[in-house]
Design a protein around this motif. Sequence first.
Motif, PDB file in Angstrom:
ATOM      1  N   TRP A 252      32.732  47.390  30.539  1.00 32.07           N
ATOM      2  CA  TRP A 252      33.251  46.253  31.295  1.00 32.07           C
ATOM      3  C   TRP A 252      33.583  46.712  32.712  1.00 32.07           C
ATOM      4  CZ3 TRP A 252      38.740  45.477  32.424  1.00 32.07           C
ATOM      5  CH2 TRP A 252      39.561  46.538  32.029  1.00 32.07           C
ATOM      6  N   ALA A 253      34.397  45.935  33.420  1.00 38.27           N
ATOM      7  CA  ALA A 253      34.625  46.190  34.838  1.00 38.27           C
ATOM      8  C   ALA A 253      35.194  47.566  35.128  1.00 38.27           C
ATOM      9  CB  ALA A 253      35.555  45.110  35.413  1.00 38.27           C
ATOM     10  N   ALA A 254      35.954  48.122  34.210  1.00 41.41           N
ATOM     11  CA  ALA A 254      36.548  49.438  34.443  1.00 41.41           C
ATOM     12  C   ALA A 254      35.571  50.573  34.213  1.00 41.41           C
ATOM     13  CB  ALA A 254      37.756  49.630  33.523  1.00 41.41           C
TER      14      ALA A 254
ATOM     15  N   LEU B 240      32.229  43.037  37.394  1.00 38.30           N
ATOM     16  CA  LEU B 240      31.662  44.388  37.423  1.00 38.30           C
ATOM     17  C   LEU B 240      31.629  44.924  38.850  1.00 38.30           C
ATOM     18  CD1 LEU B 240      28.608  44.136  34.989  1.00 38.30           C
ATOM     19  CD2 LEU B 240      30.933  44.874  34.483  1.00 38.30           C
ATOM     20  N   ARG B 241      31.144  44.105  39.756  1.00 42.90           N
ATOM     21  CA  ARG B 241      31.096  44.516  41.173  1.00 42.90           C
ATOM     22  C   ARG B 241      32.507  44.819  41.683  1.00 42.90           C
ATOM     23  NH1 ARG B 241      26.702  43.206  44.794  1.00 42.90           N
ATOM     24  NH2 ARG B 241      24.781  43.301  43.569  1.00 42.90           N
ATOM     25  N   GLN B 242      33.464  43.981  41.301  1.00 44.21           N
ATOM     26  CA  GLN B 242      34.836  44.166  41.764  1.00 44.21           C
ATOM     27  C   GLN B 242      35.454  45.432  41.185  1.00 44.21           C
ATOM     28  OE1 GLN B 242      36.537  40.405  40.595  1.00 44.21           O
ATOM     29  NE2 GLN B 242      35.264  39.271  42.070  1.00 44.21           N
ATOM     30  N   GLY B 243      35.104  45.746  39.945  1.00 47.20           N
ATOM     31  CA  GLY B 243      35.582  46.994  39.362  1.00 47.20           C
ATOM     32  C   GLY B 243      35.087  48.205  40.131  1.00 47.20           C
TER      33      GLY B 243
ATOM     34  N   GLU C  29      44.306  46.917  38.633  1.00 50.76           N
ATOM     35  CA  GLU C  29      45.349  45.891  38.641  1.00 50.76           C
ATOM     36  C   GLU C  29      45.691  45.433  40.055  1.00 50.76           C
ATOM     37  OE1 GLU C  29      45.091  47.849  34.905  1.00 50.76           O
ATOM     38  OE2 GLU C  29      45.343  48.694  36.920  1.00 50.76           O
ATOM     39  N   VAL C  30      45.738  46.388  40.981  1.00 56.34           N
ATOM     40  CA  VAL C  30      46.035  46.023  42.372  1.00 56.34           C
ATOM     41  C   VAL C  30      44.885  45.225  42.968  1.00 56.34           C
ATOM     42  CG1 VAL C  30      46.387  46.952  44.694  1.00 56.34           C
ATOM     43  CG2 VAL C  30      47.630  47.930  42.754  1.00 56.34           C
ATOM     44  N   TYR C  31      43.664  45.698  42.763  1.00 59.53           N
ATOM     45  CA  TYR C  31      42.509  45.012  43.342  1.00 59.53           C
ATOM     46  C   TYR C  31      42.349  43.614  42.743  1.00 59.53           C
ATOM     47  CZ  TYR C  31      37.996  44.825  45.729  1.00 59.53           C
ATOM     48  OH  TYR C  31      36.957  44.498  46.573  1.00 59.53           O
TER      49      TYR C  31
ATOM     50  N   LYS D  84      40.017  36.975  41.077  1.00 60.66           N
ATOM     51  CA  LYS D  84      40.303  36.310  39.814  1.00 60.66           C
ATOM     52  C   LYS D  84      39.385  36.786  38.692  1.00 60.66           C
ATOM     53  CE  LYS D  84      40.956  31.729  37.784  1.00 60.66           C
ATOM     54  NZ  LYS D  84      40.880  30.264  38.031  1.00 60.66           N
ATOM     55  N   GLU D  85      38.105  37.025  39.010  1.00 61.76           N
ATOM     56  CA  GLU D  85      37.157  37.453  37.977  1.00 61.76           C
ATOM     57  C   GLU D  85      37.597  38.781  37.350  1.00 61.76           C
ATOM     58  OE1 GLU D  85      34.873  35.153  41.154  1.00 61.76           O
ATOM     59  OE2 GLU D  85      36.377  36.766  41.092  1.00 61.76           O
ATOM     60  N   LEU D  86      38.039  39.690  38.195  1.00 60.96           N
ATOM     61  CA  LEU D  86      38.500  40.980  37.698  1.00 60.96           C
ATOM     62  C   LEU D  86      39.790  40.821  36.900  1.00 60.96           C
ATOM     63  CD1 LEU D  86      38.172  44.029  37.525  1.00 60.96           C
ATOM     64  CD2 LEU D  86      39.303  44.220  39.748  1.00 60.96           C
ATOM     65  N   GLN D  87      40.677  39.959  37.366  1.00 60.29           N
ATOM     66  CA  GLN D  87      41.932  39.745  36.657  1.00 60.29           C
ATOM     67  C   GLN D  87      41.681  39.221  35.242  1.00 60.29           C
ATOM     68  OE1 GLN D  87      45.170  40.469  37.630  1.00 60.29           O
ATOM     69  NE2 GLN D  87      45.513  40.007  35.458  1.00 60.29           N
ATOM     70  N   LEU D  88      40.757  38.275  35.114  1.00 62.81           N
ATOM     71  CA  LEU D  88      40.439  37.734  33.791  1.00 62.81           C
ATOM     72  C   LEU D  88      39.751  38.783  32.916  1.00 62.81           C
ATOM     73  CD1 LEU D  88      39.267  34.143  34.752  1.00 62.81           C
ATOM     74  CD2 LEU D  88      41.347  34.788  33.527  1.00 62.81           C
ATOM     75  N   ALA D  89      38.938  39.662  33.518  1.00 65.79           N
ATOM     76  CA  ALA D  89      38.314  40.746  32.751  1.00 65.79           C
ATOM     77  C   ALA D  89      39.354  41.688  32.198  1.00 65.79           C
ATOM     78  CB  ALA D  89      37.314  41.495  33.634  1.00 65.79           C
TER      79      ALA D  89
END
Length: 429
Positions: free
Chosen positions: A360-362, A398-401, A412-414, A419-424
Amino acid sequence: MDHRDSGFFADQASLEMEDFVLLDYCFESVIEPAAAAAHLCQEQSTAQWQRVGVDEDLRERFGAKVIDLAVTGVFDQPSHPVPSIETAKTYQCRVRIAHPHRNFGPRIPNFLTAALGEGAFYSPGIAAIKLMDVEFPQSFLRHFEGPKFGVQGLRDMLQVYDRPIFFGVVKPNIGLSPDDFAELAYQSWLGGLDIAKDDEMLSDVPWSPLRERAEKAGKARLKAEEITGERKIYLANITDEVDRLIHLHDIAVERGANALMVNGMTTGLSAVRMLRKHTRVPLVAHFDFIAPLTHISYFGVHSKVMTKLQRLAGFDVIIFPGFGARMKTPDEDVSSSVQECLKPWGHIKRVLPVPAGSQWAASTGMLYERLKTVDFGIVPGRAVFAHPMGPKGGAASLRQGWEAAVSGQSLEVYAQNHKELQLAIESNS
């Protein structure tokens, strides 16, 4: 040592090593280790080395030869009991064998017959055996073309040079119509995926014919490229009977697929080598049927050998079990497969490693930190296609991660402004 065994031992310095493939095995023996190692060489090469009544000895030219043997442990019982053999002692051994490649030539099926065939697994006195590594001399490698595109060719296609490659497995993996499949792929490309792919279970099936799926996904890919200004890839699975591979290649590529996935373990690596000569697009390997060969620590073949052979056969991208508990693979084995994809290997191009499994994003940032390179891919499924905001939001996460990782910020900060990353994060907590 019995004089019949001595012909299967040699000093490496006395050999012309360009004439030999080096095989590195670990094995458990219920007989004296030198005798077991000699049997192993005999069974996988000359077997009987002279004709009755003829003064000859074929071992010098054609016999596999032990060049190093070490006993690494002694146990009461073997890990894998041998029927009809009672023993009070089992020797755990490591052996390096120089096998003359004139015996099988530059042919993958024949090499595997020698290295992992009857001669290895039914050798007298050996209870369990695993091929840990193989080294090919340049005289052998020069007969293989290897990847047609490799890492650089794939990056040139995508015009992406400074980050990992984002794959995504369209989900649900079975049951979607070509229209629904194409729409999901399209949304994921809009969100930031580089490559949307068929699942390995999705093939040329009546409810989603490859011809129709490739045409609709291909058109969606071109539309996504126009909107995003980024190049995209639709990766179609053409795994099938060998006599259909060329036909399915042509259908998929003519309709809109610009990369193809093949399970080289079920079709055979020789089929991949054949396809490599024909293909006009990158070939991507999936890892089905590798686990039964590799997962047992004392039996079968090491996963890095399978990675090496897939690179040799001509794959441009190799997906394999990655880090984490779900994939049941030791971390050092995953790292070894990554290294086998990227290390210099004569004229054989580097291939893109894709360590897979519940990503996932991480995952991208963690892989980057561990691998110390951007030359890798990640291939999530549900993290993109089951994201609360749909595949566009999942791909964006994924890109935001990755952006968080390279900016030095925590997820968490980013995520406070994404919003997409927060929901992930919430979906994976």
